[in-house]
Design a protein around this motif. Structure first.
Motif, PDB file in Angstrom:
ATOM      1  N   ALA A 122      -4.391   4.185  13.405  1.00  0.00           N
ATOM      2  CA  ALA A 122      -2.945   3.993  13.203  1.00  0.00           C
ATOM      3  C   ALA A 122      -2.246   4.907  14.408  1.00  0.00           C
ATOM      4  CB  ALA A 122      -2.645   5.139  12.114  1.00  0.00           C
ATOM      5  N   ALA A 123      -1.164   3.956  14.828  1.00  0.00           N
ATOM      6  CA  ALA A 123      -1.157   4.553  16.061  1.00  0.00           C
ATOM      7  C   ALA A 123       0.785   5.380  15.364  1.00  0.00           C
ATOM      8  CB  ALA A 123      -0.643   3.151  17.052  1.00  0.00           C
ATOM      9  N   ASP A 124       1.286   4.756  14.854  1.00  0.00           N
ATOM     10  CA  ASP A 124       1.987   5.548  13.490  1.00  0.00           C
ATOM     11  C   ASP A 124       1.502   5.644  12.095  1.00  0.00           C
ATOM     12  OD1 ASP A 124       3.652   5.010  15.893  1.00  0.00           O
ATOM     13  OD2 ASP A 124       3.964   2.752  15.400  1.00  0.00           O
ATOM     14  N   VAL A 125       2.515   5.407  11.472  1.00  0.00           N
ATOM     15  CA  VAL A 125       2.121   5.912   9.862  1.00  0.00           C
ATOM     16  C   VAL A 125       2.213   4.469   9.556  1.00  0.00           C
ATOM     17  CG1 VAL A 125       2.704   6.396   7.490  1.00  0.00           C
ATOM     18  CG2 VAL A 125       3.373   7.840   9.039  1.00  0.00           C
ATOM     19  N   LEU A 126       1.035   4.430   9.330  1.00  0.00           N
ATOM     20  CA  LEU A 126       1.515   2.752   8.889  1.00  0.00           C
ATOM     21  C   LEU A 126       0.494   2.332   7.702  1.00  0.00           C
ATOM     22  CD1 LEU A 126      -0.277   0.407  11.076  1.00  0.00           C
ATOM     23  CD2 LEU A 126      -2.574   0.471  10.571  1.00  0.00           C
ATOM     24  N   THR A 127       0.869   1.129   7.418  1.00  0.00           N
ATOM     25  CA  THR A 127       1.272   0.645   6.101  1.00  0.00           C
ATOM     26  C   THR A 127       0.580  -1.127   5.687  1.00  0.00           C
ATOM     27  OG1 THR A 127       2.835   0.968   4.585  1.00  0.00           O
ATOM     28  CG2 THR A 127       2.521   0.191   3.627  1.00  0.00           C
ATOM     29  N   VAL A 128      -0.489  -1.162   5.590  1.00  0.00           N
ATOM     30  CA  VAL A 128      -1.381  -2.481   5.622  1.00  0.00           C
ATOM     31  C   VAL A 128      -1.615  -2.848   3.813  1.00  0.00           C
ATOM     32  CG1 VAL A 128      -2.732  -1.776   7.464  1.00  0.00           C
ATOM     33  CG2 VAL A 128      -3.568  -1.246   5.461  1.00  0.00           C
ATOM     34  N   ASP A 171      -2.621  15.546  -8.307  1.00  0.00           N
ATOM     35  CA  ASP A 171      -1.318  14.445  -8.127  1.00  0.00           C
ATOM     36  C   ASP A 171      -2.336  13.775  -7.516  1.00  0.00           C
ATOM     37  OD1 ASP A 171       0.995  13.044  -7.591  1.00  0.00           O
ATOM     38  OD2 ASP A 171       2.106  13.641  -6.231  1.00  0.00           O
ATOM     39  N   ALA A 172      -1.881  12.025  -8.185  1.00  0.00           N
ATOM     40  CA  ALA A 172      -2.973  11.212  -6.857  1.00  0.00           C
ATOM     41  C   ALA A 172      -1.633   9.773  -7.445  1.00  0.00           C
ATOM     42  CB  ALA A 172      -3.568  10.615  -8.250  1.00  0.00           C
ATOM     43  N   THR A 173      -0.331  10.486  -7.643  1.00  0.00           N
ATOM     44  CA  THR A 173       0.869   9.426  -7.646  1.00  0.00           C
ATOM     45  C   THR A 173       1.034   8.759  -5.850  1.00  0.00           C
ATOM     46  OG1 THR A 173       2.321  10.735  -7.088  1.00  0.00           O
ATOM     47  CG2 THR A 173       1.662   9.918  -9.668  1.00  0.00           C
ATOM     48  N   ASP A 174       0.751   7.396  -5.512  1.00  0.00           N
ATOM     49  CA  ASP A 174       1.040   7.191  -4.445  1.00  0.00           C
ATOM     50  C   ASP A 174       2.658   6.499  -4.100  1.00  0.00           C
ATOM     51  OD1 ASP A 174       0.903   5.927  -0.970  1.00  0.00           O
ATOM     52  OD2 ASP A 174      -0.980   5.544  -1.927  1.00  0.00           O
ATOM     53  N   PRO A 175       3.735   6.866  -2.686  1.00  0.00           N
ATOM     54  CA  PRO A 175       4.967   6.409  -3.796  1.00  0.00           C
ATOM     55  C   PRO A 175       4.943   4.588  -3.235  1.00  0.00           C
ATOM     56  CG  PRO A 175       4.448   7.923  -1.722  1.00  0.00           C
ATOM     57  CD  PRO A 175       3.856   7.922  -2.014  1.00  0.00           C
ATOM     58  N   ILE A 176       3.473   3.668  -2.287  1.00  0.00           N
ATOM     59  CA  ILE A 176       3.700   2.425  -1.678  1.00  0.00           C
ATOM     60  C   ILE A 176       3.081   2.054  -2.715  1.00  0.00           C
ATOM     61  CG2 ILE A 176       3.277   2.850   0.362  1.00  0.00           C
ATOM     62  CD1 ILE A 176       0.328   2.550  -0.191  1.00  0.00           C
ATOM     63  N   ALA A 177       2.954   2.400  -4.305  1.00  0.00           N
ATOM     64  CA  ALA A 177       2.093   1.425  -5.443  1.00  0.00           C
ATOM     65  C   ALA A 177       3.447   1.627  -6.712  1.00  0.00           C
ATOM     66  CB  ALA A 177       1.031   2.020  -5.747  1.00  0.00           C
ATOM     67  N   GLU A 178       4.573   1.689  -5.933  1.00  0.00           N
ATOM     68  CA  GLU A 178       6.050   1.523  -6.852  1.00  0.00           C
ATOM     69  C   GLU A 178       6.001  -0.010  -7.444  1.00  0.00           C
ATOM     70  OE1 GLU A 178       9.154   3.314  -4.881  1.00  0.00           O
ATOM     71  OE2 GLU A 178       8.163   5.231  -5.323  1.00  0.00           O
ATOM     72  N   PRO A 179       6.465  -0.508  -7.947  1.00  0.00           N
ATOM     73  CA  PRO A 179       6.799  -1.817  -8.571  1.00  0.00           C
ATOM     74  C   PRO A 179       7.658  -2.594  -7.740  1.00  0.00           C
ATOM     75  CG  PRO A 179       7.119  -0.411 -10.486  1.00  0.00           C
ATOM     76  CD  PRO A 179       6.798   0.356  -9.617  1.00  0.00           C
ATOM     77  N   GLY A 180       7.245  -3.849  -7.087  1.00  0.00           N
ATOM     78  CA  GLY A 180       7.880  -4.427  -5.872  1.00  0.00           C
ATOM     79  C   GLY A 180       7.384  -4.269  -4.212  1.00  0.00           C
ATOM     80  N   ARG A 181       7.349  -3.304  -4.370  1.00  0.00           N
ATOM     81  CA  ARG A 181       6.351  -3.127  -3.256  1.00  0.00           C
ATOM     82  C   ARG A 181       5.610  -3.909  -2.311  1.00  0.00           C
ATOM     83  NH1 ARG A 181       7.576   2.201  -0.587  1.00  0.00           N
ATOM     84  NH2 ARG A 181       7.205   1.919   1.051  1.00  0.00           N
ATOM     85  N   LEU A 182       3.983  -4.672  -3.461  1.00  0.00           N
ATOM     86  CA  LEU A 182       3.774  -5.310  -2.616  1.00  0.00           C
ATOM     87  C   LEU A 182       4.070  -7.122  -2.806  1.00  0.00           C
ATOM     88  CD1 LEU A 182       0.489  -5.834  -2.764  1.00  0.00           C
ATOM     89  CD2 LEU A 182       0.616  -6.257  -4.594  1.00  0.00           C
ATOM     90  N   GLU A 183       5.353  -6.875  -3.192  1.00  0.00           N
ATOM     91  CA  GLU A 183       6.226  -8.726  -2.876  1.00  0.00           C
ATOM     92  C   GLU A 183       7.004  -7.739  -1.488  1.00  0.00           C
ATOM     93  OE1 GLU A 183       8.052  -9.674  -6.154  1.00  0.00           O
ATOM     94  OE2 GLU A 183       6.890  -9.538  -7.354  1.00  0.00           O
ATOM     95  N   GLU A 184       7.860  -6.974  -1.591  1.00  0.00           N
ATOM     96  CA  GLU A 184       8.726  -7.118  -0.453  1.00  0.00           C
ATOM     97  C   GLU A 184       6.699  -6.842   1.299  1.00  0.00           C
ATOM     98  OE1 GLU A 184      10.095  -3.446  -0.354  1.00  0.00           O
ATOM     99  OE2 GLU A 184      11.486  -4.083  -2.433  1.00  0.00           O
ATOM    100  N   ALA A 185       6.062  -6.347   0.356  1.00  0.00           N
ATOM    101  CA  ALA A 185       4.769  -6.576   1.630  1.00  0.00           C
ATOM    102  C   ALA A 185       4.472  -8.081   1.949  1.00  0.00           C
ATOM    103  CB  ALA A 185       3.924  -5.717   1.277  1.00  0.00           C
ATOM    104  N   LEU A 186       4.190  -8.577   1.185  1.00  0.00           N
ATOM    105  CA  LEU A 186       4.131  -9.951   1.306  1.00  0.00           C
ATOM    106  C   LEU A 186       5.099 -10.720   1.686  1.00  0.00           C
ATOM    107  CD1 LEU A 186       1.558 -10.976   0.448  1.00  0.00           C
ATOM    108  CD2 LEU A 186       2.557 -11.706  -1.740  1.00  0.00           C
ATOM    109  N   ASP A 187       6.409 -10.557   1.996  1.00  0.00           N
ATOM    110  CA  ASP A 187       7.312 -11.402   2.167  1.00  0.00           C
ATOM    111  C   ASP A 187       7.105 -11.562   4.132  1.00  0.00           C
ATOM    112  OD1 ASP A 187       8.645 -12.157   0.166  1.00  0.00           O
ATOM    113  OD2 ASP A 187       9.799 -10.533  -0.172  1.00  0.00           O
TER     114      ASP A 187
END
Length: 473
Positions: free
Chosen positions: A417-423, A314-330
């Protein structure tokens, strides 16, 4: 009566002169042995304090005073003297055989309980012979009665005696010792006590009592042997589409960051075919095995998805869903001072990545080729000082790490990473374009680099001062 012709005067002179001289000589010998820490001091002390004085008393009674040998008090003194001689001989034998035993020799491996049982048997036999010689006692019947009694007791307590014998055999063979890590199949933990009846194993959730008869009748694994680095092994599976060399490099990289790994001991990763890989982790002890494997597998989950490799197919990544990158850019947009055109450029070139708790995001001493902006979670900046790692600062959502990529300098601090870290990971070319058009952003990044460098220097200096204070104390 002629004293010289009867001989008692010569005995009196010999005892009166010889005994003090002998005691003085033994005292000097004892002092020298004690100063050297020699085990021979024990039998010499017994000889000086007890055997010689009681022997002198017996000589006075039996020879100097010419008392009849069948007097009760002469026999009592003779019995005491004989018993002391038995103890002296056993003590000397113990010192000669076990006093200077080398590490690993058969003398060193014999459990002390075996030595004590042998000494007890010799004392009983010696006393029997002594009573027969001094008092004329018939000890044959007593020995026969004791033999019959022991057989009856042995048959009545055969189950309990079997456990004791099994315990004695385990003590003699010594397949493990206190502190070793055992795996019996049903019980796994550290040995904290070994006695005649059972072995006490600390499983981490309580003390498990395992009878010696159970261990002696079954196979078990001593994970503390052979001596040296302990290796934890696990098997992981990827798809056959994943390049084996990339997977092996990923496994080695994740294993290298484990905090319980033995320094300078490389991890091993081998491809078995069919997408299956075996990983060997050199860790500091078997008690850390479960924790090390759990941490390794959890970190591998995040690392495989950052590389686009299919762990467990399984190579799917939940953070690769559409719209997640735009939310992060906000979230990071105010830090970058983005306009509409810049936003589209960043969306086209950037990606999201996620790290598990404790994973190293950027190691110290390398030149980053990307800058990461924190979207969710926290990151810790740590410095190596005083033989350990010190927390220097913390980065929150909206902050960035890896800014030395702009100056092509090595990172002075390790980012963890002190927590589960998303960058939000932005390539260097994109950041260069933004910096050229935003002098304020360039100034902020330069000031951040100077601040991290100062924090690293202060942490090292503080650790050095603390170590110096401890040495002064």
């Amino acid at each position: 009566m002629d004293p010289l012709r009867d001989g008692w005067l010569w005995w009196a002179i010999a005892i009166g002169v010889g005994i003090p001289i002998l005691l003085v000589v033994l005292t000097e010998i004892l002092g020298a042995l004690v100063r050297r820490g020699s085990p021979a001091a024990k039998p010499v002390r017994l000889l000086r304090n007890w055997v010689v004085p009681v022997g002198a008393l017996l000589a006075v009674l039996a020879f100097a005073s010419l008392s009849p040998a069948d007097l009760v008090w002469v026999r009592v003194v003779a019995t005491v003297f004989g018993f002391l001689l038995i103890l002296l001989l056993l003590s000397a034998l113990n010192v000669s055989m076990f006093g200077n035993a080398r590490e690993g020799s058969w003398q060193q491996r014999i459990p002390q309980i075996f030595v004590q049982i042998a000494q007890l048997i010799l004392i009983v036999v010696g006393l029997a012979l002594l009573f027969q010689w001094v008092w004329g006692a018939d000890v044959g019947g007593l020995i026969a009665a004791l033999g019959v009694t022991s057989i009856v007791i042995g048959l009545a307590l055969q189950n309990a005696v079997g456990g004791v014998i099994s315990g004695l055999l385990l003590l003699f063979e010594q397949p493990f010792k206190i502190g070793d890590w055992l795996d019996t199949g049903s019980v796994q933990g550290r040995v904290i006590e070994v006695n005649w009846r059972a072995v006490h194993i600390d499983t981490g959730s309580g003390i498990q009592i395992v009878p010696n008869s159970t261990l002696s009748g079954a196979s078990f694994t001593n994970k503390s042997l052979p001596a040296g680095p302990f290796s934890a092994t696990t098997t992981v599976k990827f798809t056959t589409d994943d390049p084996p060399h990339e997977v092996v490099a990923l496994l080695a990289e994740v294993a290298k960051s484990l905090p319980m790994r033995i320094p300078d001991e490389p991890a091993g990763a081998e491809y078995l075919g069919g997408g299956v890989y075996t990983v060997t982790l050199p860790i500091q002890g078997p008690d850390l095995e479960q924790r090390a494997l759990s941490l390794f597998l959890s970190w591998l989950w995040y690392a495989a998805r950052r590389r686009g490799l299919a762990l467990d197919g399984d190579a799917t990544d939940p953070i690769a869903e559409p719209g997640r990158l735009e939310e992060a850019l906000d979230i990071v947009g105010p830090t970058l001072q983005l306009g509409a055109e810049d936003r589209d450029r960043v969306l086209a070139s950037s990606r999201l990545a996620r790290y598990g708790v404790g994973e190293i995001v950027i190691p110290a001493g390398v030149v980053p080729d990307e800058i990461s902006f924190i979207v969710q979670g926290r990151a810790r900046f740590t410095a190596e000082a005083g033989g350990g790692r010190l927390d220097v600062a913390t980065a929150e959502p909206g902050d960035y790490v890896g800014q030395t990529a702009l100056t092509r300098e090595k990172a002075t601090l390790t980012v963890v990473a002190a927590d589960v870290l998303t960058v939000l990971v932005m390539p260097l070319s994109t950041v260069d374009e933004l910096v050229r058009t935003r002098p304020r952003l360039a100034s902020e990044i330069s000031a951040s680099i100077d601040l991290r460098r100062k924090q690293a220097a202060d942490a090292v200096a503080s650790a050095g001062a603390a170590a110096g204070t401890m040495q002064l104390r």
